[in-house]
Design a protein around this motif. Structure first.
Motif: not given
Length: 593
Positions: A117-132
């Protein structure tokens, strides 16, 4: 270390709040300290979700109220901890030699998840709509509908915790909030296996689920899995309290209310959780028909999820937008979008479950299923889940809400297969050398196989841990380099965020990088700004249409869409702002009369 220090505070706060609520219920028939701890922490996590929803509805989801709630949770934990430690719980079974190998294997499976979990966010859905989505809520302090995201109308219960995190910490910590749900469900699976089967099965089931988790992302799937799993644990405790030899009591009904609340949390995070409602009805109805009890359960279910469904129904006419379009009418999606999604899920991503889960088919024929009603209940859950999944999506990820219990039942199946093989081998050995020699040989081979099984697990542990550690980016410079390496169009999108162009931005083939883009970046496969309605237009018509809809810029991943910037007279209507790594940003020029 600072992330895990903050993580410990959050865990304590969740347990404190959840334990305060759980202590008002009669204890379950079988007491287990760590299962009840996991259930209390899961309940506390859900209470925080509802609290964030309330703050968002009131428009005051701000750092001060968030930190105040966490502080109250920590205080509640401190007040209850001593009493909780002094309570009597059932003792765990003795640890055997094979159990030691199983526990070592489980530790090797779990260790890489601590660094993932300690890497920055780059996974598909998390930077498509979860984190936005979470960032928009964090910036505004209120719940909203952000129409440029792929799924603006989905229920976003667990994402509200990400929004709270973004207000008081950083986006890496959102991974730990998601990982918490995964680790809690691992603990629940382990304790259930230990209580109702044995330690070997418990370790196998927990390890299977660990290998299938998404600890490196700010997804919500493991949270849905946790809430569904905890809901059925609470339902089992209700069943014990309302068994035929016991008169149902109001305190027993509270477990049913808790189960409904947890299932409502899952349904407020993902539509797939709704598929468990008929199964719950089939379980509860034969034992409980009092209207007041059903009203209580329905109210507890609706409390954490009713907002999303009523909002959708009022604003779009479809409470399950966009999935209910054929019944309630199409709004932001049209028929082509709907069919495209079905084809993508049911054909392009349709696959059988992971091979290790197929052993669940052996579990009904084993000794554990014959001896334990809890195992038979778990198999009923698995059968329902696999049936619904098979007739709907057949997309492996959509099976995730059921995977913890399926993993445990698969472990029961693998254990039974091992028993059959062991019995056959001992029978042959006993016929040749006698029962004593066969038993001694079986113990030796068990130790050899246990030791050999640890070798690939140790190798996998080292490999995955080293890979995870390489991706940790503790400084701004390493984080920037990480994003440049992993995120398509990061440099261009970051530039547009730092140097905004007047008007909205239309993006092409960069919808999986929206977290790094400016706000209000439109364009997707689905919805009213679908690519099909824009990118095939001639350059002048494209510029005119975008300009009429208040777009000021367009950003294109030219490697995936090389046919846009090469249109005849494209440069007459669009001026290049920046080009990096196959991504181009253009300003839309004023339309000539």
């Amino acid at each position: 270390m600072t992330h895990y220090a903050a993580f410990a505070v959050i865990v304590a706060a969740c347990w404190g709040v959840g334990q305060a609520a759980l202590s008002r219920m009669a204890p379950p028939a079988q007491r287990d300290r760590w299962l009840e701890w996991a259930m209390a922490t899961s309940l506390g996590l859900g209470i925080f979700v509802v609290a964030m929803q309330g703050l968002g509805l009131a428009g005051v989801l701000r750092p001060a109220p968030v930190l105040a709630l966490v502080a109250l949770g920590v205080i509640a934990a401190a007040l209850q901890f001593r009493g909780w430690r002094r309570r009597d719980f059932a003792a765990s079974p003795t640890v055997t030699t094979i159990d030691r190998y199983a526990l070592a294997g489980l530790a090797l499976a779990a260790f890489p998840t601590l660094s993932a979990p300690l890497a920055p966010p780059v996974t598909f859905d998390e930077i498509m709509y979860h984190l936005p989505y979470a960032r928009q809520v964090a910036e505004s302090g209120r719940l909203g509908v952000y129409e440029w995201l792929r799924y603006p109308w989905f229920p976003y219960n667990y994402d509200l915790l990400f929004a709270a995190v973004l207000q008081v910490y950083d986006d890496v910590f959102t991974h730990l909030v998601h990982a918490l749900a995964g680790w809690l469900s691992v603990l629940v699976i382990y304790r259930l296996g230990l209580m109702y089967v044995n330690r070997l099965v418990a370790c196998m089931g927990a390890a299977i689920w660990l290998f299938m988790g998404q600890y490196e992302s700010a997804y919500i799937d493991m949270a849905v899995s946790l809430f569904v799993l905890a809901a059925f644990v609470a339902l089992w405790w209700w069943r014990d309290a309302a068994s035929p030899d016991k008169a149902p009591t109001d305190r027993g009904v509270r477990w049913l209310a808790l189960s409904a609340f947890l299932l409502g949390l899952a349904a407020g995070s993902k539509y797939q959780a709704l598929t468990f409602l008929p199964l719950v009805g089939l379980i509860v109805l034969p034992r409980e028909r009092r209207p007041q009890v059903w009203l209580l359960a329905v109210a507890c279910f609706l409390l954490p999820c009713i907002y999303w469904y009523v909002r959708n129904a009022v604003m779009t006419g479809d409470p399950f937008n966009p999935l209910g379009a054929h019944i309630f009418g199409f709004t932001n999606w049209n028929e082509a979008d709907y069919q495209h999604q079905l084809v993508d899920v049911q054909e392009n991503h349709s696959n059988p479950p992971n091979g290790v889960l197929w052993a669940v088919l052996l579990a009904p024929f084993g000794v554990a299923a014959k001896r334990s009603p809890a195992v038979r209940g778990g198999l009923l859950f698995c059968g329902w889940s696999l049936l619904v999944w098979g007739v709907t999506s057949r997309y492996p990820r959509y099976l995730t809400p059921s995977l913890p219990l399926i993993a445990l039942m698969a472990a029961v199946g693998w254990h039974q297969l091992g028993l059959w093989i062991g019995h056959a081998w001992r029978a042959r050995r006993a016929a040749r050398a006698g029962p004593a020699a066969a038993a001694a040989s079986a113990r030796t081979w068990t130790q050899v196989i246990g030791a050999l099984a640890l070798l690939p697990l140790a190798a996998a542990c080292v490999y995955h841990s080293a890979r995870n550690v390489r991706e940790i980016s503790p400084t701004p410079e390493s984080r920037e380099a990480f994003f440049l390496r992993r995120v398509p169009g990061y440099e261009v999108l970051h530039y547009l965020r730092e140097h905004p162009v007047e008007g909205k931005t239309y993006q092409v083939m960069l919808n999986d990088s929206l977290y790094f883009a400016p706000d209000r970046v439109y364009g997707d496969v689905f919805g009213p700004w679908r690519y099909a309605d824009y990118i095939m237009l001639p350059a002048d018509e494209l510029a005119r249409k975008l300009h009429a809809q208040d777009f000021g810029s367009i950003v294109i991943q030219t490697a995936l869409a090389p046919y846009i910037h090469t249109k005849p007279e494209f440069d007459r209507h669009f001026r290049l702002i920046l080009e990096k790594d196959g991504v181009r940003a253009y300003r839309i020029l004023p339309i000539e009369p």
